[in-house]
Design a protein around this motif. Structure first.
Motif, PDB file in Angstrom:
ATOM      1  N   ALA A   1      -5.785  -4.902  -0.811  1.00 61.28           N
ATOM      2  CA  ALA A   1      -6.128  -3.436  -1.414  1.00 61.28           C
ATOM      3  C   ALA A   1      -7.499  -3.659  -2.100  1.00 61.28           C
ATOM      4  CB  ALA A   1      -5.071  -3.351  -2.656  1.00 61.28           C
ATOM      5  N   ASP A   2      -8.411  -2.760  -2.321  1.00 57.23           N
ATOM      6  CA  ASP A   2      -9.563  -2.478  -3.172  1.00 57.23           C
ATOM      7  C   ASP A   2      -9.460  -1.859  -4.430  1.00 57.23           C
ATOM      8  OD1 ASP A   2     -11.149  -3.768  -1.202  1.00 57.23           O
ATOM      9  OD2 ASP A   2     -11.105  -1.940   0.075  1.00 57.23           O
ATOM     10  N   VAL A   3     -10.317  -2.121  -5.189  1.00 61.47           N
ATOM     11  CA  VAL A   3     -10.138  -1.657  -6.687  1.00 61.47           C
ATOM     12  C   VAL A   3     -10.268  -0.213  -6.585  1.00 61.47           C
ATOM     13  CG1 VAL A   3     -11.816  -1.180  -8.593  1.00 61.47           C
ATOM     14  CG2 VAL A   3     -11.557  -3.442  -7.587  1.00 61.47           C
ATOM     15  N   GLY A   4      -9.184   0.410  -7.176  1.00 61.05           N
ATOM     16  CA  GLY A   4      -9.228   2.023  -7.246  1.00 61.05           C
ATOM     17  C   GLY A   4      -7.731   2.325  -6.262  1.00 61.05           C
ATOM     18  N   ASP A   5      -7.441   1.603  -5.340  1.00 57.35           N
ATOM     19  CA  ASP A   5      -6.472   1.914  -4.545  1.00 57.35           C
ATOM     20  C   ASP A   5      -5.190   1.885  -5.252  1.00 57.35           C
ATOM     21  OD1 ASP A   5      -8.074   1.703  -2.567  1.00 57.35           O
ATOM     22  OD2 ASP A   5      -7.359  -0.162  -1.573  1.00 57.35           O
ATOM     23  N   GLU A   6      -4.199   2.816  -4.630  1.00 58.04           N
ATOM     24  CA  GLU A   6      -2.790   3.070  -5.367  1.00 58.04           C
ATOM     25  C   GLU A   6      -2.043   2.136  -4.443  1.00 58.04           C
ATOM     26  OE1 GLU A   6      -0.510   6.921  -6.717  1.00 58.04           O
ATOM     27  OE2 GLU A   6      -0.596   6.572  -4.405  1.00 58.04           O
ATOM     28  N   VAL A   7      -1.054   1.239  -5.488  1.00 54.19           N
ATOM     29  CA  VAL A   7      -0.338   0.192  -4.868  1.00 54.19           C
ATOM     30  C   VAL A   7       0.955   0.117  -5.480  1.00 54.19           C
ATOM     31  CG1 VAL A   7      -2.330  -1.148  -4.209  1.00 54.19           C
ATOM     32  CG2 VAL A   7      -1.260  -1.549  -6.618  1.00 54.19           C
ATOM     33  N   TRP A   8       1.864  -0.542  -4.851  1.00 59.10           N
ATOM     34  CA  TRP A   8       3.429  -0.735  -5.444  1.00 59.10           C
ATOM     35  C   TRP A   8       3.548  -2.212  -5.526  1.00 59.10           C
ATOM     36  CZ3 TRP A   8       2.107   3.549  -2.855  1.00 59.10           C
ATOM     37  CH2 TRP A   8       2.632   4.799  -3.510  1.00 59.10           C
ATOM     38  N   LEU A   9       4.328  -2.664  -6.419  1.00 52.16           N
ATOM     39  CA  LEU A   9       4.445  -4.049  -6.587  1.00 52.16           C
ATOM     40  C   LEU A   9       6.173  -4.429  -6.347  1.00 52.16           C
ATOM     41  CD1 LEU A   9       2.628  -4.542  -9.833  1.00 52.16           C
ATOM     42  CD2 LEU A   9       1.837  -5.346  -7.500  1.00 52.16           C
TER      43      LEU A   9
ATOM     44  N   ARG B   1       1.001  -1.116  -0.059  1.00 58.97           N
ATOM     45  CA  ARG B   1      -0.104  -0.078   0.131  1.00 58.97           C
ATOM     46  C   ARG B   1       0.812   1.408  -0.148  1.00 58.97           C
ATOM     47  NH1 ARG B   1      -5.222  -1.103   1.785  1.00 58.97           N
ATOM     48  NH2 ARG B   1      -5.686   1.138   1.508  1.00 58.97           N
ATOM     49  N   LYS B   2       2.052   1.244   0.403  1.00 57.52           N
ATOM     50  CA  LYS B   2       3.159   2.252   0.415  1.00 57.52           C
ATOM     51  C   LYS B   2       4.351   1.802  -0.347  1.00 57.52           C
ATOM     52  CE  LYS B   2       1.843   3.916   5.134  1.00 57.52           C
ATOM     53  NZ  LYS B   2       1.595   2.850   6.147  1.00 57.52           N
ATOM     54  N   ALA B   3       4.974   2.950  -0.959  1.00 57.38           N
ATOM     55  CA  ALA B   3       6.061   2.582  -1.743  1.00 57.38           C
ATOM     56  C   ALA B   3       7.059   1.951  -0.814  1.00 57.38           C
ATOM     57  CB  ALA B   3       6.817   3.999  -2.313  1.00 57.38           C
ATOM     58  N   PRO B   4       7.405   0.733  -1.207  1.00 58.65           N
ATOM     59  CA  PRO B   4       8.498  -0.007  -0.509  1.00 58.65           C
ATOM     60  C   PRO B   4       9.888   0.449  -0.449  1.00 58.65           C
ATOM     61  CG  PRO B   4       7.956  -1.249  -2.539  1.00 58.65           C
ATOM     62  CD  PRO B   4       7.274  -0.081  -2.466  1.00 58.65           C
ATOM     63  N   VAL B   5      10.674   0.137   0.590  1.00 59.52           N
ATOM     64  CA  VAL B   5      11.876   0.655   0.693  1.00 59.52           C
ATOM     65  C   VAL B   5      12.679   0.329  -0.436  1.00 59.52           C
ATOM     66  CG1 VAL B   5      14.053   1.136   2.158  1.00 59.52           C
ATOM     67  CG2 VAL B   5      11.659   1.020   3.146  1.00 59.52           C
ATOM     68  N   GLU B   6      13.800   0.981  -1.055  1.00 60.37           N
ATOM     69  CA  GLU B   6      14.445   0.313  -2.079  1.00 60.37           C
ATOM     70  C   GLU B   6      15.617  -0.345  -1.423  1.00 60.37           C
ATOM     71  OE1 GLU B   6      14.509   0.879  -5.494  1.00 60.37           O
ATOM     72  OE2 GLU B   6      13.222   2.575  -5.870  1.00 60.37           O
ATOM     73  N   ALA B   7      15.777  -1.559  -2.219  1.00 59.37           N
ATOM     74  CA  ALA B   7      16.588  -2.765  -1.671  1.00 59.37           C
ATOM     75  C   ALA B   7      17.351  -3.275  -2.892  1.00 59.37           C
ATOM     76  CB  ALA B   7      15.995  -3.801  -0.759  1.00 59.37           C
ATOM     77  N   ALA B   8      18.587  -3.584  -2.585  1.00 54.65           N
ATOM     78  CA  ALA B   8      19.427  -4.067  -3.824  1.00 54.65           C
ATOM     79  C   ALA B   8      18.742  -5.744  -4.464  1.00 54.65           C
ATOM     80  CB  ALA B   8      20.943  -4.408  -3.236  1.00 54.65           C
TER      81      ALA B   8
END
Lengths: 402, 304
Positions: free
Chosen positions: A348-356, A296-303
């Motif tokens: 998440a529900d339809v319309g939610d902003e997500v990160w993969l 739901r939130k931008a994940p922390v960048e990892a190598a």
């Protein structure tokens, strides 16, 4: 086949430069295939890919337009079906309705004048646990029982090569499992070479030692079911036929000894070098939907993780053990994510902003040349020409079988 | 099928409610009435006639009611060669018709499946002779087989026929005529079974090491048995009672008369009604017995 003798053991099968044309279309473009003796080989593909035609060519029920067929090193291309040391379990079973179960099973033995056909037929029926129904007519049996009789009728001849044409297609799930197990046991006991044709990837995965994925009359990829085919598909077709895949296309912008970096619409995606078939230029890479995570939130960048997003959930569907999300990511397209239905974690529900994101080691690179002009994600293989070809082949087989 | 009545297995219907069975009975009534009027009554009348005796001071053709079973003994002693000949001719015609029809029906029903137009065209050709009267066609064959005809002169030219021999009036001509006239009745039922023949059985047989002749003998023939039984019955039964082909006006001669001709002569010329009736009853019974045994032996119940 010489009369009065069984094949000593399973024989290897070799198809050299096989081509098969029917009036108006080509069922098999060019096929080279080698199946070692004693293996359980599955030809897997959608309907109309030429797999049943391949089986019929091996059985001698069709003649190849070009190429040759070798069984145990001997060229059988010119031999008729009844001369080949091959038996088939037909998709329709094709049990003779005017004979008892026992006579059906003894049919091949009697034709080859093998001693004690009745005793051997009873033995084969005991193997499939149907000896108590030997005096019945096939139409008095259930579908599963008929299937086992068809199997007994084929294996009683101890053929060098046993051909299975979607024999489990008509069975319900429980019976399928039972028969799959039975087939596998028989193969280990009798030591025959099995050539199994199916469109059911799960069936092929659970039973075969080697799988060849066929598409449009060609073999796309061949290998052991795990890990070669599932983990490292070579082509977009295989990646999508054996389960679903998220595929991306972009140029390689950097490479180290362990991984390559691909630029996908501005996202830098890493793929392990040993899991990518090509290391330079435009490449197509992919990841399985079940290997992706939804945040739901931008994940922390990892190598060791590749991140994509933000995107929007456009569809959510539940299927027992997992939930399937369709996520539209700008400039990339629609991605599929399978998430386990666990009590915790992002839902998440339809319309939610997500990160993969996904682990770098779960990505794979295809051998395919990216199709010029195509979007970042591969279109499903449903262009009109292939649909027309499939329709045509199914019609031709239907006409021949009718 | 035409011979379903001979089948030994009777369908077990669920006992229907009474009201519905009354409706069924009502609907069956016209059929039952028709059969009673036009089948049962003539049959009983025929049976009674067959036992009649000549009227004591009557004219020719006048008979009184009696139980004169001597009629049966008389006709059998007088006409047994005709009875035997009828069944031999009918059998020969049936076998010949089967031999001609099977390849034809196989071609239309199996080989021509890929070309529906050819299939329909050939079926029309099989049925086409029905558009011309049976009598006319048989009369035409009398011309074609006459002594001056091309057929006879050619056969004589190659010494297949003696110089003073004939074709018309011989058993050969009669059997030929019977075969010709009944071939469509053989071909059509054969065609309907072969048309439905599932070729996958033939493939399975050849996959199980049967060479083409064995496939035919062990799979094709048994699977087409319903057609063979129907065709042979539809040919044999009418051929055994036929009186046109063997008639002297058509293809027959004095030495090739069949039971039908004898019955015809007794009824219409000699006015010996009891003899004709007795012969008819004998013909019917013998056919019933032969057909019964045949259907039982053919064992096609589960293929029907």
């Amino acid at each position: 086949m010489a009369s009065g003798a069984f094949a000593e053991a399973g024989a290897d099968l070799e198809l050299v430069g096989i081509q098969k044309r029917f009036p108006g279309f080509t069922a098999i473009e060019h096929l080279d295939l080698s199946i070692p003796a004693g293996s359980f080989f599955a030809l897997l593909g959608p309907s109309g890919c030429g797999k049943t035609t391949t089986l019929r060519l091996v059985a001698g029920l069709e003649e190849p337009t070009a190429g040759s067929i070798l069984i145990g090193g001997a060229d059988v291309t010119q031999q008729k079906a009844f001369q080949r040391p091959v038996n088939t379990v037909f998709q329709s079973y094709a049990l003779f309705p005017h004979m008892t179960v026992l006579e059906n099973v003894a049919f091949g033995l009697r034709r080859r004048k093998i001693a004690d056909p009745v005793g051997k037929a009873h033995e084969a029926l005991r193997l499939v646990e149907l000896d108590h129904l030997a005096a019945r007519k096939p139409q008095q049996l259930s579908g599963g029982q008929q299937q086992r009789v068809a199997l007994a009728r084929a294996i009683v001849n101890k053929p060098a090569l046993l051909l299975l044409d979607e024999p489990l297609g008509a069975l319900d799930l429980k019976l399928r499992r039972q028969m799959q197990l039975e087939l596998k046991t028989i193969q280990e006991e009798v030591g025959l070479t099995f050539l199994h044709v199916t469109h059911d990837q799960e069936e092929a995965m659970t039973m075969a030692d080697t799988i060849a994925v066929m598409n449009k009359g060609r073999i796309e990829q061949m290998g052991a079911p795990e890990p070669a085919l599932r983990e490292l598909p070579k082509t977009a077709f295989v990646a999508n036929f054996l389960g679903q895949s998220n595929l991306f296309t972009g140029p390689v912008v950097g490479s180290t000894s362990t991984s390559i970096t691909v630029d996908i619409a501005g996202h830098r995606v890493l793929v392990p070098a040993d899991r990518a078939h090509r290391h330079a230029g435009e490449v197509t890479i992919g990841v399985r939907p079940e290997k992706m995570w939804l945040h739901r939130k931008a994940p922390v960048e990892a190598a060791d993780r590749n991140v994509m997003g933000p995107g929007r959930v456009i569809d959510v569907s539940f299927s027992g053990v997992s939930t399937q999300y369709l996520v539209a990511v700008p400039y990339i397209g629609t991605l599929i994510v399978f998430a386990q239905n666990m009590a915790f974690g992002p839902v998440a529900d339809v319309g939610d902003e997500v990160w993969l994101d996904w682990h770098v080691e779960h990505g794979f690179g295809l051998e395919d040349e990216p199709v010029p002009g195509a979007g970042p994600r591969f279109a499903a293989d449903t262009d009109t020409r292939s649909i027309a070809a499939q329709r045509r082949e199914s019609l031709v087989t239907e006409l021949e079988e009718a | 099928m035409a011979f379903a009545a001979f089948s030994s297995t009777t369908a077990q219907a669920d006992p229907a409610p009474r009201r519905r069975s009354r409706v069924a009975l009502l609907l069956l009534l016209p059929g039952i009435l028709y059969l009673v009027l036009f089948f049962l009554t003539p049959l009983v009348s025929l049976l009674i006639t067959s036992f009649q005796a000549p009227a004591e001071f009557g004219d020719i053709g006048q008979y009184t009611y009696a139980f004169n079973w001597q009629n049966y003994v008389d006709v059998v002693t007088d006409y047994w060669p005709h009875i035997v000949r009828s069944f031999v001719f009918a059998l020969a015609a049936t076998v010949l018709a089967l031999l001609f029809s099977y390849p034809l029906a196989y071609f239309i029903g199996v080989t021509a499946r890929r070309w529906p137009l050819l299939q329909s065209l050939m079926l029309v050709l099989v049925i086409a002779p029905f558009f011309i009267s049976f009598l006319l066609r048989t009369l035409a064959w009398k011309q074609l087989l006459s002594d001056e005809s091309f057929v006879v002169t050619s056969l004589k030219a190659v010494s297949l026929l003696a110089p003073d021999a004939h074709l018309t009036g011989t058993p050969i001509a009669v059997i030929f005529g019977l075969t010709y006239n009944f071939i469509p009745f053989m071909t059509l039922p054969l065609y309907t079974t072969l048309e439905r023949l599932d070729l996958r059985y033939l493939e399975a047989a050849s996959d199980l090491y049967a060479h083409p002749f064995e496939v035919f003998r062990k799979v094709t023939i048994p699977l087409s048995m319903p057609g063979i039984v129907a065709g042979t019955l539809l040919t044999f039964i009418p051929a055994a009672g036929d009186y046109v082909n063997a008639s002297r006006d058509f293809l027959g001669g004095p030495d090739s008369q069949m039971i039908g001709n004898v019955i015809e002569a007794n009824f219409l010329v000699l006015l010996n009604y009891p003899a004709a009736a007795a012969l008819s009853i004998i013909l019917m019974s013998v056919i019933l017995v032969i057909v019964g045994i045949y259907v039982k032996r053919a064992g096609t119940e589960e293929l029907l």
